[in-house]
Design a protein around this motif. Structure first.
Motif, PDB file in Angstrom:
ATOM      1  N   CYS A   1     -12.179  -4.557   2.566  1.00  0.00           N
ATOM      2  CA  CYS A   1     -13.194  -5.548   2.959  1.00  0.00           C
ATOM      3  C   CYS A   1     -14.595  -5.055   2.589  1.00  0.00           C
ATOM      4  O   CYS A   1     -15.413  -5.802   2.035  1.00  0.00           O
ATOM      5  N   TYR A   2     -14.855  -3.810   2.913  1.00  0.00           N
ATOM      6  CA  TYR A   2     -16.177  -3.226   2.644  1.00  0.00           C
ATOM      7  C   TYR A   2     -16.467  -3.231   1.148  1.00  0.00           C
ATOM      8  O   TYR A   2     -17.578  -3.554   0.709  1.00  0.00           O
TER       9      TYR A   2
ATOM     10  N   GLY B   1      -6.970   0.866   5.243  1.00  0.00           N
ATOM     11  CA  GLY B   1      -6.970   0.271   3.911  1.00  0.00           C
ATOM     12  C   GLY B   1      -7.582  -1.116   3.891  1.00  0.00           C
ATOM     13  O   GLY B   1      -8.367  -1.456   2.989  1.00  0.00           O
ATOM     14  N   VAL B   2      -7.252  -1.941   4.889  1.00  0.00           N
ATOM     15  CA  VAL B   2      -7.803  -3.297   4.956  1.00  0.00           C
ATOM     16  C   VAL B   2      -9.316  -3.259   5.163  1.00  0.00           C
ATOM     17  O   VAL B   2     -10.067  -3.975   4.487  1.00  0.00           O
TER      18      VAL B   2
ATOM     19  N   ALA C   1      -7.446  -1.484  -4.963  1.00  0.00           N
ATOM     20  CA  ALA C   1      -6.073  -1.194  -4.544  1.00  0.00           C
ATOM     21  C   ALA C   1      -6.118  -0.491  -3.199  1.00  0.00           C
ATOM     22  O   ALA C   1      -6.704   0.586  -3.080  1.00  0.00           O
ATOM     23  N   PHE C   2      -5.486  -1.086  -2.186  1.00  0.00           N
ATOM     24  CA  PHE C   2      -5.593  -0.529  -0.847  1.00  0.00           C
ATOM     25  C   PHE C   2      -4.228  -0.384  -0.195  1.00  0.00           C
ATOM     26  O   PHE C   2      -3.274  -1.085  -0.550  1.00  0.00           O
ATOM     27  N   LYS C   3      -4.167   0.532   0.758  1.00  0.00           N
ATOM     28  CA  LYS C   3      -2.938   0.745   1.509  1.00  0.00           C
ATOM     29  C   LYS C   3      -2.806  -0.309   2.596  1.00  0.00           C
ATOM     30  O   LYS C   3      -3.794  -0.737   3.191  1.00  0.00           O
TER      31      LYS C   3
ATOM     32  N   ARG D   1      -9.998   0.949  -8.024  1.00  0.00           N
ATOM     33  CA  ARG D   1     -10.578   1.665  -6.882  1.00  0.00           C
ATOM     34  C   ARG D   1      -9.496   1.782  -5.823  1.00  0.00           C
ATOM     35  O   ARG D   1      -9.053   0.788  -5.245  1.00  0.00           O
ATOM     36  N   THR D   2      -9.008   2.991  -5.564  1.00  0.00           N
ATOM     37  CA  THR D   2      -7.916   3.224  -4.621  1.00  0.00           C
ATOM     38  C   THR D   2      -8.475   3.560  -3.240  1.00  0.00           C
ATOM     39  O   THR D   2      -9.300   4.474  -3.109  1.00  0.00           O
ATOM     40  N   LEU D   3      -8.007   2.846  -2.218  1.00  0.00           N
ATOM     41  CA  LEU D   3      -8.571   2.985  -0.880  1.00  0.00           C
ATOM     42  C   LEU D   3      -7.474   3.070   0.182  1.00  0.00           C
ATOM     43  O   LEU D   3      -6.421   2.457   0.047  1.00  0.00           O
ATOM     44  N   GLY D   4      -7.741   3.842   1.227  1.00  0.00           N
ATOM     45  CA  GLY D   4      -6.904   3.823   2.419  1.00  0.00           C
ATOM     46  C   GLY D   4      -5.763   4.819   2.455  1.00  0.00           C
ATOM     47  O   GLY D   4      -5.046   4.884   3.449  1.00  0.00           O
ATOM     48  N   PHE D   5      -5.574   5.590   1.398  1.00  0.00           N
ATOM     49  CA  PHE D   5      -4.456   6.528   1.385  1.00  0.00           C
ATOM     50  C   PHE D   5      -4.843   7.892   1.952  1.00  0.00           C
ATOM     51  O   PHE D   5      -4.014   8.787   2.037  1.00  0.00           O
ATOM     52  N   LYS D   6      -6.102   8.031   2.338  1.00  0.00           N
ATOM     53  CA  LYS D   6      -6.560   9.210   3.065  1.00  0.00           C
ATOM     54  C   LYS D   6      -7.185   8.735   4.371  1.00  0.00           C
ATOM     55  O   LYS D   6      -7.863   7.698   4.392  1.00  0.00           O
ATOM     56  N   PRO D   7      -6.978   9.445   5.478  1.00  0.00           N
ATOM     57  CA  PRO D   7      -7.501   8.985   6.774  1.00  0.00           C
ATOM     58  C   PRO D   7      -9.013   8.796   6.748  1.00  0.00           C
ATOM     59  O   PRO D   7      -9.750   9.583   6.162  1.00  0.00           O
TER      60      PRO D   7
END
Length: 278
Positions: free
Chosen positions: A16-17, A11-12, A4-6, A50-56
């Motif tokens: 991808c990684y 996030g993108v 799950a990404f922002k 897996r949450t990604l991108g919501f923190k810098p």
């Protein structure tokens, strides 16, 4: 597993990684954490997300290099770098971030694949980037803010999400004034420190529209129109050149652009300096 990404550059790239390590994972995206929680709850797989991108991200450039490597050549000299490319594509009204993640992973570490257009998907995303770039450039050229109650205010009309880009550009061009850019139901505010707000932020456009602004500048606009029309010599008008300077496709970006285009197509109203001096 669900990744799950922002919906932003970080996030993108993080998605991808993660997808390269776990290629069988499913992808979902969201603009905010609240929207993401709603989607996760609806999916019913809350335990394996897996949450990604919501923190810098500390260094987004290094992450982009690890995924795509370094660019070896450019199709066009003005093509943006990888991070800017992703940012512009995400702003397109037709962009699906999940498709974008899969496409970047399919480039197999070759950043030039983003720009080559060798596959139908790559060509489509490259055209998305170019469409958004042209839309932003049209705003910079043809959108004309009104000076309302000491604030530069403009309502933009674009199918893509570029209001914040234009607001930053307009605020940079006018560092001594606060700037409002209204995009649908969002109002972007630049140089907000002059009116007791954050230097760059956004609010609901209804908040801006509910304020009572004085419009003394309307009289100045009308006087300018009368003066301009009175000095215009009809037989010296270069209509072809005027249409190039104010193209029809860009006439909707602001109210003043609409008025300019109307004069290009319909001509100048008959008036004299007597009306200006009255």
């Amino acid at each position: 597993m669900i990744i799950a990404f922002k919906k932003n550059v970080e996030g993108v790239l993080l998605a991808c990684y993660e997808l390269l390590d776990s290629p069988k994972s499913d992808l979902i995206y969201a603009d905010t954490l609240e929207e993401l929680k709603s989607k996760i709850s609806f999916s019913g797989f809350e335990d394996d997300v897996r949450t990604l991108g919501f923190k810098p991200v500390t260094n987004c450039s290094d992450l982009a290099t690890r995924i795509l490597g370094r660019r070896k050549s450019r199709m066009f000299q003005r093509d943006p770098g990888v991070e800017k490319y992703i940012d512009l594509v995400l702003r397109h009204s037709s962009c699906n971030p999940v498709e974008l993640v899969h496409f970047i992973c399919s480039c197999a570490g070759n950043a030039d694949q983003l720009y080559s257009g060798k596959s139908p998907t790559g060509k489509r995303f490259y055209n998305y980037m170019r469409d958004v770039t042209r839309a932003y450039q049209r705003l910079c050229m043809f959108a004309r803010p009104d000076f309302v109650n000491g604030i530069l205010t403009v309502e933009v009309d674009s199918p893509h999400h570029i209001g914040d880009m234009f607001c930053r550009w307009l605020a940079g061009k006018n560092p001594d004034l606060p700037v409002y850019v209204i995009e649908n139901d969002i109002a972007w505010i630049g140089n907000g420190r002059y009116i007791g707000l954050e230097n760059f932020t956004n609010v609901r456009s209804s908040f801006i529209q509910s304020l009572s602004f004085s419009r003394e500048d309307d009289e100045l606009d009308q006087l300018w129109d009368v003066y301009y029309d009175s000095q215009m010599i009809e037989n010296r008008r270069n209509k072809r050149h005027a249409k190039q300077l104010q193209p029809k496709s860009s006439a909707s970006v602001s109210e003043m652009s609409r008025r300019d285009r109307y004069k290009v197509e319909r001509g100048i109203a008959n008036c004299t300096l007597d009306e200006f001096n009255a």
